[in-house]
Enzyme design. Sequence first.
Site, PDB file in Angstrom:
ATOM      1  CB  CYS A  17       7.430  14.439   9.340  1.00 11.92           C
ATOM      2  SG  CYS A  17       6.391  13.002   8.998  1.00 11.92           S
ATOM      3  CG  HIS A  37       8.550  16.775  14.863  1.00  8.73           C
ATOM      4  ND1 HIS A  37       7.917  17.225  13.951  1.00  8.73           N
ATOM      5  CD2 HIS A  37       8.461  15.405  14.483  1.00  8.73           C
ATOM      6  CE1 HIS A  37       7.569  16.378  13.021  1.00  8.73           C
ATOM      7  NE2 HIS A  37       7.960  15.340  13.447  1.00  8.73           N
ATOM      8  CG  HIS A  76       2.701  14.160  12.211  1.00 10.37           C
ATOM      9  ND1 HIS A  76       3.080  15.552  11.499  1.00 10.37           N
ATOM     10  CD2 HIS A  76       3.647  13.487  12.348  1.00 10.37           C
ATOM     11  CE1 HIS A  76       4.623  15.073  11.201  1.00 10.37           C
ATOM     12  NE2 HIS A  76       4.836  13.996  11.808  1.00 10.37           N
TER      13      HIS A  76
END
Lengths: 264, 398
Positions: free
Chosen positions: B164, B292, B325
């Site tokens: 990620c 994040h 996400h």
Amino acid sequence: MSATLRIAGIGAWTQGASDWPALRGALRGEHGLAVDAPAKPAANILPAAERRRAPDGVRLAAEVATQACAMAGCDPAALPCVFASAFGELAITDYVCETLARAPLELSPTKFHNSVLNAPAGYWTIATGCMAASSAVTAHHCSFAAGLLEALALAAADDTPVLFACCDVASTGPLAEMTHTSLAFGVALVLSPTATGGARLRWSQRAGGAGALLPVVMALRAVAGDNPANAHALALLAAVAGSHPAALRLPLSSGLTLDMEITP
Amino acid sequence: MPARIEPLAITAYSATSALGRGLAAHIDALDAGRGGLGANDFSSAHLDCRIGRVAGVEDATLPATLARWDCRNNRLAWLGLQQDSLLDAIARAVAEHGAARVALVLGTSTASIGSTEDAYRRLDHGRFPADLQRPEIHTPHSLTAFVADAAGITGPALTVSTACSSSAKVFASAERLIRLGLADAALVGGVDTLCDSVLFGFNALELVSGQACRPFDVRRDGISIGEAAAFALLERADAAPRAPRLLGYGESSDAHHMSTPHPEGRGAQAALDDALARAGIDAGQVDYINLHGTATVKNDEVEATLLPRFPQRTRASSTKGFTGHALGAAGALEAVFTLLAIEHGIVPPNLGCDDPMPEAAPWLALQPARQRIDVALSNSFGFGGNNACLAFGRGDAA
């Protein structure tokens, strides 16, 4: 631009040559590959529990990276690192795709987190306590040269030694027909702008197609397998194992090559 | 600490996500506080969760000359490249600098593995079906090789795949290539598409929420997975005096665990320190942080430990409540949100958070707002303890 640095440490592992001295001897034609060789890399830097759970690509990367850092006399915790692979954990990809096709809810969480391309970088930084930058990169057939350029650029831009490793494992299952990798091969280099020992590497980037690779002794053709990333890594290692300076051009992309002059 | 770098100009950028195609759709959604998550209708077996799906990817077609690259991920990449005149900007950079002087660095976590999954579901006597016997789409480099072909870029081409944090780190790689004179421009970005691997993988890790994700809410209980394509074109600052700037970046490793962050956020702190040092700024100058903020219990708790370094006037938010996400595309997508914050004076609200964690509450932007933003950060963290932090600034204020 062009830049010069030293290859301060080298690690290598393939079936029949489980470290750089063994592979160097084979590249020089001094001896063949060992017939009683271990089937898996030792990867002793990984804690025992991790080593048992670690997929093959992680073990391979940890083994060659350990060898390269030891030869360079570098503390792995201090080295930024770049891990390259053309295909990643092929056996895990096969497992994941096979399981998803059959029983998606049975997917193993550990196998899933081991499937990421940066699993080797993750296990390595955890095992060594390295908090420096770590990366995982890929460029299909150009993975070795493109990953090497990433590591060389990092070393030059931040004037720091960098650990670079390029590893691919054998493929299994139906995916094997698409990847054509039949043998595990891994190489690691500690690239240092400041070291005074080790082979000297002068590098630059040039537009145009790649030239011929250095001839690699016949006995090692099988090691390169059908995976060009391995063949390109072997070409560089053959130059380092040689007794004379050698020039090498490796493809970076469709229109670009990485030019290298290696002085052993 | 690293030395300060010369800022780079971001001469074009765009995003395509569950909020829509292109920048205008993203600005509208941020202003309205309207998210793009919907019921999961993607996975091959039932999973009760919300996803951030890009509408119409199935109906997108690649030009005949690019047909060999066809797969869901490359279709989304193609959709993304067609927004906000991005292809024109790339063509201009190629014409100005030469195709081999434009680098391409893209991040993805799964590339076109959706097609590999599909091949395994449709095996023909143990072999891939004929339409999927295309080796190049079954490699993690598929996305970058496709974009190089589609955009006519022949410079250094690399895929960064650090889960990620992937498409945040591409900005760092590109900056090094330009600083060293190996390229004059770089197209960076990230594309990841929904696929069974990530839906069932994160489900197996018990990290997927049954509801729309709630970053930094006291009752947050996991992520919502999304898909996106986001790109930015980087050039030397003198190319575009008024364009927003990449001021710095930081990269670090946690050295802690494969799938949970360092409990004290040591790696995240190191990436932040590094980014501030390269940008030559201090935390007091930061107007906005795109966090994040995955909405898992642990990740948000650890990321909140960074916030006391900033004055309470610094606005902070996770935009994952809007898009889900986007995994390997998250870094680039959130860089685009951060650039929109700077160029349009938008503070993206932290959608999905009704009852903020006390540790984060003083900084969290909960409602849509407009204010001048000169300097902003974007955080990205990935499996394996891989961290990146990007620093952006206004062109005319840098």
